[in-house]
Enzyme design. Structure first.
Site, short mmCIF file in Angstrom:
data_model
loop_
_atom_site.label_atom_id
_atom_site.label_comp_id
_atom_site.label_asym_id
_atom_site.label_seq_id
_atom_site.Cartn_x
_atom_site.Cartn_y
_atom_site.Cartn_z
N TRP A 356 9.53 -20.35 -3.14
CA TRP A 356 9.88 -21.39 -2.17
C TRP A 356 11.39 -21.58 -2.08
CZ3 TRP A 356 10.77 -27.05 -3.38
CH2 TRP A 356 11.21 -27.23 -4.69
N ASP A 357 12.11 -21.00 -3.04
CA ASP A 357 13.58 -21.03 -3.02
C ASP A 357 14.11 -20.65 -1.64
OD1 ASP A 357 12.51 -20.72 -5.58
OD2 ASP A 357 14.34 -19.83 -6.37
N GLU A 499 8.44 -28.87 -12.48
CA GLU A 499 7.50 -28.02 -13.20
C GLU A 499 7.31 -28.41 -14.66
OE1 GLU A 499 8.12 -24.05 -10.45
OE2 GLU A 499 9.45 -24.40 -12.14
N LYS A 613 12.31 -31.76 -14.62
CA LYS A 613 13.04 -30.49 -14.66
C LYS A 613 14.08 -30.41 -13.55
CE LYS A 613 12.38 -25.47 -14.29
NZ LYS A 613 11.41 -24.37 -14.07
N GLN A 614 13.66 -30.78 -12.33
CA GLN A 614 14.52 -30.59 -11.16
C GLN A 614 14.14 -31.60 -10.09
OE1 GLN A 614 12.74 -26.67 -10.92
NE2 GLN A 614 12.39 -26.96 -8.75
#
Length: 791
Positions: A356-357, A499, A613-614
């Site tokens: 998906w980046d 994640e 995480k992000q």
């Protein structure tokens, strides 16, 4: 150590340099200085070999399974860069003797790599070495190299081996069958490789030109051949101040090349074509080929994007050029059957797979800067619909469920099943992303929405876009789970962008993006029923839209969307996140290496902690604020700010995708210092001084994020449901900024200071845009004063 200030004059803020040879940290410069053109990527290993080197050459789309128990990956193709050099019979290495004036340097402006040093041999002889190379943007199949050696003190015998070495592998896995090898006229070498499972042919040709003191030498090299390898050995005597020059030009062709997809193919034809190209290149020579390559970079990239900033920190300009360089060389602009890998073409990390980046972090750059490439990348997703539909069926769903990791479009899901070690059990951890990280289907729908609104490309939508959006909506409609007690639809047992949280229920990002996907399909269906009923008829025959449409409507009305709490306005990331245990995250927030939390906890334990995480919730704000849901969801600045200051302290940014999003949101809420700090951290993911960040390859999404933080953050460019808005908030370190974007098919050049904005419409077709709630129209050039609202 990486240095940033070597460029002077016309090369100021164009050079990325390494000033010292460090045999234990070779991976850093190999990756961040890699060369490429979207067709292939060549890792910048040194010519002479070292123990900790990684030699990689990848060609996009050549995916192969090394064995039955392996997932498909880009194979490491034969190496052409190695020179085994001997000085008076002794193996040359910088680990012996003395080295001074060492410099390894990537010139971003010309996309040429240079390495220079003066070396004193263990016997006391002093030699000057210089190596140059580039991967051509003008001829996608060409790798050019040049080696200079000069004896500075006394006579010396130089011997070197140069050729094609197919004894390469991917971390131990061999992808190729033994191939044919041949040497023509004692200067041209050809080697053919064929992948062992996908049966893709790779033909590599190298041709050599040797001169001493600028006079061509009719050399009589020794010819050698062994298993998977063919090479020439030259022995040359140099007198003091003699200058040896070696040109090595290599062409790489594969049976997967796009032009071979529509013609009758034979290996013989490919061998002849590729060898002729190599010979024609040899007639032109390195310098002429470099000129054509440099012109291609100037015309297609630097003069097209015109991204310039005046900053108190010159590094910022270098970092932005670094991101544009890597975005260019990672993108397969030549072929819509290929996507962008998470490491670009710079290393074996993530096996060359696309995530998906691309849609969320990389594609925006191309949508706003080079829509033709954006269209190609979205067409790649269309080509993967067969695999997406297969994945949906295999998981008991309808429509298109896009793979978490994608390779060749027809491969479908290619996520590995097992990953890193579990520090508690000592076993490999199971990778759940390929099964339950499902938001990618909505991410792709969002990317198509963004592309269409910026480009107005109806042809793409008619042939590809609508079909993807309708079929992903049908997936979400089948994925929703009815909660009879609450009389609403939930999405359970998923992984969101964070994640560190697995098997959660109602991840807010996933639920909202699924809702967006459904509402988008409804809007487009209703619009096409009025404006293009013939297309609806075609798509209905293919997708049964008459049945799907009322299902989208009924389910979209009842999907659960987590709301801000009345007490603190925080939106729960998922059903349990706000109830999880809180711990002191200071040491992880200040870590020098990512993912150090895994030294103390395993994934199951991390799942019980309030740690992210992000970017997750904050990424949702950034995306939805661009859509027609902006008003419906009432995503006010107060809610945005409350969630930012709740989640940012809990976010470790253990993914390179994260920092840029937080920088943009920090700028949106007016926290200028934090926005700039996060921007700088995002630039340092690969380019920074830490020497262990990029061994497996560069972080492709981070490259897109650097551009996004500058253009969408500081310059304030934003798509808002089809409208162009501009709300600049330059950081105090930046005095002005200039760049060109594409809007509705024409280039728009913007020049910003802290209080003024100049907009130039290059093709003089009228545009409208909004700045600080005021609408402007322009068909030529307009100058506007604005208020800088950063605090």
């Amino acid at each position: 150590m990486i240095k940033y200030s070597h460029g002077k004059g016309d090369l100021e803020n164009w050079l990325v340099s390494e000033e010292e040879f460090q045999p234990d940290t070779l991976g850093k410069s190999e990756a961040i200085m890699y060369l490429g053109n979207g067709y292939m990527g060549l890792r910048s290993a040194t010519e002479e070999p070292y123990m900790k080197e990684t030699r990689n050459l990848f060609v996009g789309g050549t995916f192969n399974k090394a064995g039955e128990n392996e997932v498909t990956e880009l194979p490491n193709i034969a190496d052409v860069t190695r020179f085994d050099i001997r000085v008076d019979g002794d193996q040359f290495s910088l680990e012996f003797g003395k080295t001074k004036d060492y410099i390894k340097q990537l010139n971003l402006k010309t996309a040429e790599l240079r390495r220079y040093f003066v070396w004193t041999s263990p016997r006391g002889k002093v030699l000057q070495f210089e190596f140059k190379r580039f991967v051509s943007l003008d001829n996608l199949h060409l790798i050019s190299m040049k080696m200079f050696v000069k004896s500075l003190t006394e006579p010396v015998k130089i011997s070197f081996d140069t050729g094609i070495d197919a004894q390469m592998n991917n971390s131990g896995s061999q992808h190729f069958l033994e191939g044919e090898r041949r040497i023509f006229d004692k200067k041209d070498i050809q080697l053919v490789q064929t992948t062992n499972e996908s049966k893709i042919d790779v033909v590599i040709n190298s041709t050599h030109r040797i001169t001493i003191n600028d006079e061509q030498r009719i050399a009589d090299p020794e010819m050698n051949m062994s298993r998977r390898k063919v090479w020439l050995t030259y022995d040359i005597n140099l007198r003091p101040n003699d200058r040896l020059e070696v040109e090595k030009l290599t062409t790489v062709y594969t049976s997967r090349d796009k032009d071979l997809d529509i013609t009758e193919y034979t290996t013989r034809q490919l061998r002849e074509k590729s060898l002729n190209d190599a010979r024609n290149c040899a007639m032109k020579g390195y310098d002429s080929l470099l000129h054509s390559h440099t012109e291609a970079w100037n015309n297609s990239i630097w003069n097209a994007y015109k991204l310039e900033i005046n900053s108190d920190n010159p590094y910022d300009q270098l970092a932005l050029r670094f991101s544009l360089y890597h975005l260019t060389i990672m993108a397969p602009a030549h072929d819509e059957r290929m996507g962008i890998a998470a490491k670009g073409l710079s290393g074996e990390g993530y096996k060359g797979h696309s995530f998906w980046d691309t849609e969320i972090f990389i594609l925006p750059f191309f949508i706003f800067s080079n829509p033709a490439v954006a269209k190609s990348l979205l067409t790649y997703r269309y080509n993967g619909l067969t695999g997406a539909r297969k994945k949906a069926r295999e998981n008991g769903y309808s429509g298109a469920m896009f793979p978490w990791e994608a390779a060749w479009p027809s491969d479908g899901e290619v996520t590995p099943k097992l990953g890193d070690i579990d520090i508690v059990t000592g076993e490999q951890t199971k990778i759940w992303s390929g099964i339950i990280e499902q938001h990618i289907s909505a991410d792709i729908a969002f990317a198509i929405y963004q592309y269409f609104n910026v480009t107005a490309d109806h042809e793409f939508m008619d042939h590809y876009g609508y079909e993807i959006i309708f079929d992903t909506a049908s997936f979400w409609a089948s994925r929703l789970e009815w909660d009879a007690g609450k009389q609403e639809y939930h999405i359970n047992k998923v992984i969101g962008p964070d994640e560190y949280k697995e098997h959660v229920n109602n991840n807010a990002f996933t639920n909202y993006m699924a809702f967006f996907n459904l509402k988008l399909a409804i809007r487009y269906y209703e619009a096409l029923m009025k404006e293009n009923p013939r297309l609806i008829e075609v798509l209905n025959n293919k997708l049964d839209l008459k049945t799907a449409y009322p299902i989208w409507q009924s389910k979209a009305k009842k999907i659960y969307l987590p709301q801000p709490s009345e007490e603190d306005l925080v939106i729960p990331q998922d059903d349990t996140y706000l109830k999880l245990k809180e711990i002191d995250l200071t040491k992880y927030k200040n870590q020098e290496k990512l993912r150090t939390i895994y030294r103390d906890y395993n994934p199951e334990q991390i799942n019980t902690l309030q740690v992210t995480k992000q970017a997750d919730i904050l990424l949702l704000f950034y995306l939805l604020n661009q859509t027609f849901l902006r008003e419906d969801m009432q995503l006010s600045n107060a809610i945005k700010e409350a969630n930012f200051y709740y989640y940012e302290p809990k976010t470790l940014h253990d993914s390179s995708l994260s920092l840029a999003t937080h920088s943009i949101l920090a700028n949106d809420i007016g926290d200028a210092d934090l926005a700039y700090s996060l921007f700088r951290k995002s630039t340092e993911v690969d380019l920074g001084p830490q020497m262990n960040t990029s061994d497996d390859g560069i972080h492709a999404a981070s490259m897109g994020g650097i551009w996004k933080a500058a253009i969408f953050g500081f310059a304030g460019i934003r798509l808002v449901d089809g409208k162009l808005t501009i709300n600049p908030k330059l950081p105090k370190q930046w005095h002005h900024m200039k760049f060109t974007i594409q809007w509705k098919g024409q280039p728009i050049t913007l020049f910003l200071t802290k209080t003024t904005l100049s907009v130039k419409v290059e093709n003089k077709k009228k545009i409208e845009f909004e700045i600080q709630d005021q609408i402007y129209a322009c068909d030529d050039e307009i100058n506007i004063e604005y208020e800088n609202k950063n605090r």
